[in-house]
Design an enzyme around this catalytic site. Structure first.
Site, PDB file in Angstrom:
ATOM      1  CB  THR A   1      -1.952   7.234  -3.221  1.00  0.00           C
ATOM      2  OG1 THR A   1      -1.364   5.910  -3.330  1.00  0.00           O
ATOM      3  CG2 THR A   1      -1.036   8.240  -3.891  1.00  0.00           C
TER       4      THR A   1
ATOM      5  CG  ASP B   1       2.825  -1.884   9.130  1.00  0.00           C
ATOM      6  OD1 ASP B   1       2.967  -3.089   8.849  1.00  0.00           O
ATOM      7  OD2 ASP B   1       2.877  -0.981   8.273  1.00  0.00           O
TER       8      ASP B   1
ATOM      9  CG  ASP C   1       6.524  -2.489   9.706  1.00  0.00           C
ATOM     10  OD1 ASP C   1       7.159  -3.059   8.794  1.00  0.00           O
ATOM     11  OD2 ASP C   1       6.217  -1.281   9.676  1.00  0.00           O
TER      12      ASP C   1
ATOM     13  NE  ARG D   1      -2.383   0.962   3.697  1.00  0.00           N
ATOM     14  CZ  ARG D   1      -3.112   1.469   4.672  1.00  0.00           C
ATOM     15  NH1 ARG D   1      -4.420   1.551   4.553  1.00  0.00           N
ATOM     16  NH2 ARG D   1      -2.562   1.893   5.779  1.00  0.00           N
TER      17      ARG D   1
HETATM   18  C1  PRP Z   1      -1.274  -3.944   4.896  1.00  0.00           C
HETATM   19  C2  PRP Z   1      -2.172  -5.112   5.207  1.00  0.00           C
HETATM   20  C3  PRP Z   1      -3.086  -5.150   4.008  1.00  0.00           C
HETATM   21  C4  PRP Z   1      -3.240  -3.686   3.683  1.00  0.00           C
HETATM   22  C5  PRP Z   1      -4.563  -3.207   4.214  1.00  0.00           C
HETATM   23  O1  PRP Z   1      -0.286  -4.337   4.020  1.00  0.00           O
HETATM   24  O2  PRP Z   1      -1.475  -6.310   5.440  1.00  0.00           O
HETATM   25  O3  PRP Z   1      -2.546  -5.862   2.912  1.00  0.00           O
HETATM   26  O4  PRP Z   1      -2.168  -2.987   4.334  1.00  0.00           O
HETATM   27  O5  PRP Z   1      -4.805  -1.893   3.852  1.00  0.00           O
HETATM   28  P1  PRP Z   1      -5.952  -1.492   2.816  1.00  0.00           P
HETATM   29  O6  PRP Z   1      -7.180  -2.239   3.212  1.00  0.00           O
HETATM   30  O7  PRP Z   1      -6.088  -0.017   3.014  1.00  0.00           O
HETATM   31  O8  PRP Z   1      -5.478  -1.830   1.429  1.00  0.00           O
HETATM   32  P2  PRP Z   1       0.898  -3.366   3.537  1.00  0.00           P
HETATM   33  O9  PRP Z   1       0.508  -2.724   2.242  1.00  0.00           O
HETATM   34  O10 PRP Z   1       1.299  -2.459   4.642  1.00  0.00           O
HETATM   35  O11 PRP Z   1       2.053  -4.369   3.156  1.00  0.00           O
HETATM   36  P3  PRP Z   1       2.871  -5.408   4.060  1.00  0.00           P
HETATM   37  O12 PRP Z   1       1.953  -6.570   4.331  1.00  0.00           O
HETATM   38  O13 PRP Z   1       3.998  -5.771   3.169  1.00  0.00           O
HETATM   39  O14 PRP Z   1       3.324  -4.715   5.323  1.00  0.00           O
HETATM   40  N1  URA Z   2      -2.255  -2.020   7.364  1.00  0.00           N
HETATM   41  C1  URA Z   2      -1.847  -2.369   8.609  1.00  0.00           C
HETATM   42  O1  URA Z   2      -0.905  -3.174   8.752  1.00  0.00           O
HETATM   43  N2  URA Z   2      -2.482  -1.837   9.659  1.00  0.00           N
HETATM   44  C2  URA Z   2      -3.505  -0.985   9.527  1.00  0.00           C
HETATM   45  O2  URA Z   2      -4.053  -0.531  10.548  1.00  0.00           O
HETATM   46  C3  URA Z   2      -3.914  -0.626   8.231  1.00  0.00           C
HETATM   47  C4  URA Z   2      -3.277  -1.173   7.170  1.00  0.00           C
END
Ligand code: PRP
Ligand code: URA
Length: 206
Positions: free
Chosen positions: A105, A197, A200, A101
């Site tokens: 944006t 997150d 993380d 994400r």
């Molecule tokens: C996080 C989470 C989802 C997304 C949710 O992933 O694991 O995939 O954000 O957000 P949304 O509903 O607004 O799309 P992230 O993009 O942070 O990637 P990661 O799993 O690599 O940390």
């Molecule tokens: N992705 C995450 O990991 N946590 C949130 O709260 C939203 C998006």
């Protein structure tokens, strides 16, 4: 269909995950255990077919799963749910969707996709701990549908009303399972109270 799995064990383990002082190891272990508990409920309506078998005592009709199950974690954080579900459905095949994400944006960006064959006749579980704006889930569902999948379940840990509504509006045929529905999104697209997150915290990257 939106189902929030209000189960005391799930709620207890999720509360451990939410605490900011919970370390990576405990966070991951609780997520793994919740995934297994959620899988039991998510699999409740899997189709079965009759099969004639013979026990040591007699012939009888048994039942076996009649469709392939495909688990599709959204990288990275979705990986945290994979093993727990696989323990209950060890024959499941696994596909992967890489999405991140954009922090500004909040739009999802695809960087990886790999799926087993014949999604069309399988039950596909897209798994990701967080359903925030719903952008990532919508993109994942679109990718899976483009490859013919018809029976899709979205399995997330924590959802925001905004994300759940977005998925329900665009794909009313996709069943959504959550461990908890939280209050809202904040102005940087994080779920409140949420757990921070997820990626993380699972991988210790911050
Ligand atoms: C996080 C989470 C989802 C997304 C949710 O992933 O694991 O995939 O954000 O957000 P949304 O509903 O607004 O799309 P992230 O993009 O942070 O990637 P990661 O799993 O690599 O940390
Ligand atoms: N992705 C995450 O990991 N946590 C949130 O709260 C939203 C998006």
């Amino acid at each position: 269909m939106l189902k929030v799995l209000n189960h005391p064990l799930i709620t207890h383990k999720l509360t451990q995950m939410r605490k900011k002082e919970t370390c990576t190891k405990d966070f991951r272990e609780n997520l793994d255990e919740i995934a297994e508990l959620m899988a039991y409920e998510v699999c409740r309506d899997l189709p079965v077919e009759p099969i004639e078998i013979e026990t040591p005592m007699a012939k009888c009709t048994g039942y076996q799963l009649s469709k392939e199950v495909v688990i599709v974690p959204i990288l990275r954080a979705g990986i945290g749910l994979l093993d727990g579900i696989r323990r209950l459905v060890p024959t499941a095949k696994v596909g992967f969707i890489g999405l991140y994400r954009d922090e500004e944006t909040l739009e999802p960006h695809e960087y990886f996709a790999k799926f087993p064959k014949d999604l069309e006749h399988s039950v596909v579980m897209i798994v990701d701990p967080m359903l925030a704006t719903g952008g990532s889930a919508l993109a994942a569902i679109q990718m899976i549908k483009k490859r013919g999948a018809k029976n899709i379940k979205l399995v997330c840990l924590v959802g925001a009303p905004e994300g759940a509504e977005a998925v329900q509006k665009e794909y009313p045929d996709v069943d959504i399972y959550l461990a908890a529905m939280d209050e809202k999104l904040n102005d940087i697209g994080y779920i409140v109270p949420g757990l921070g997150d997820a990626g993380d915290r699972i991988f210790g990257t911050k």
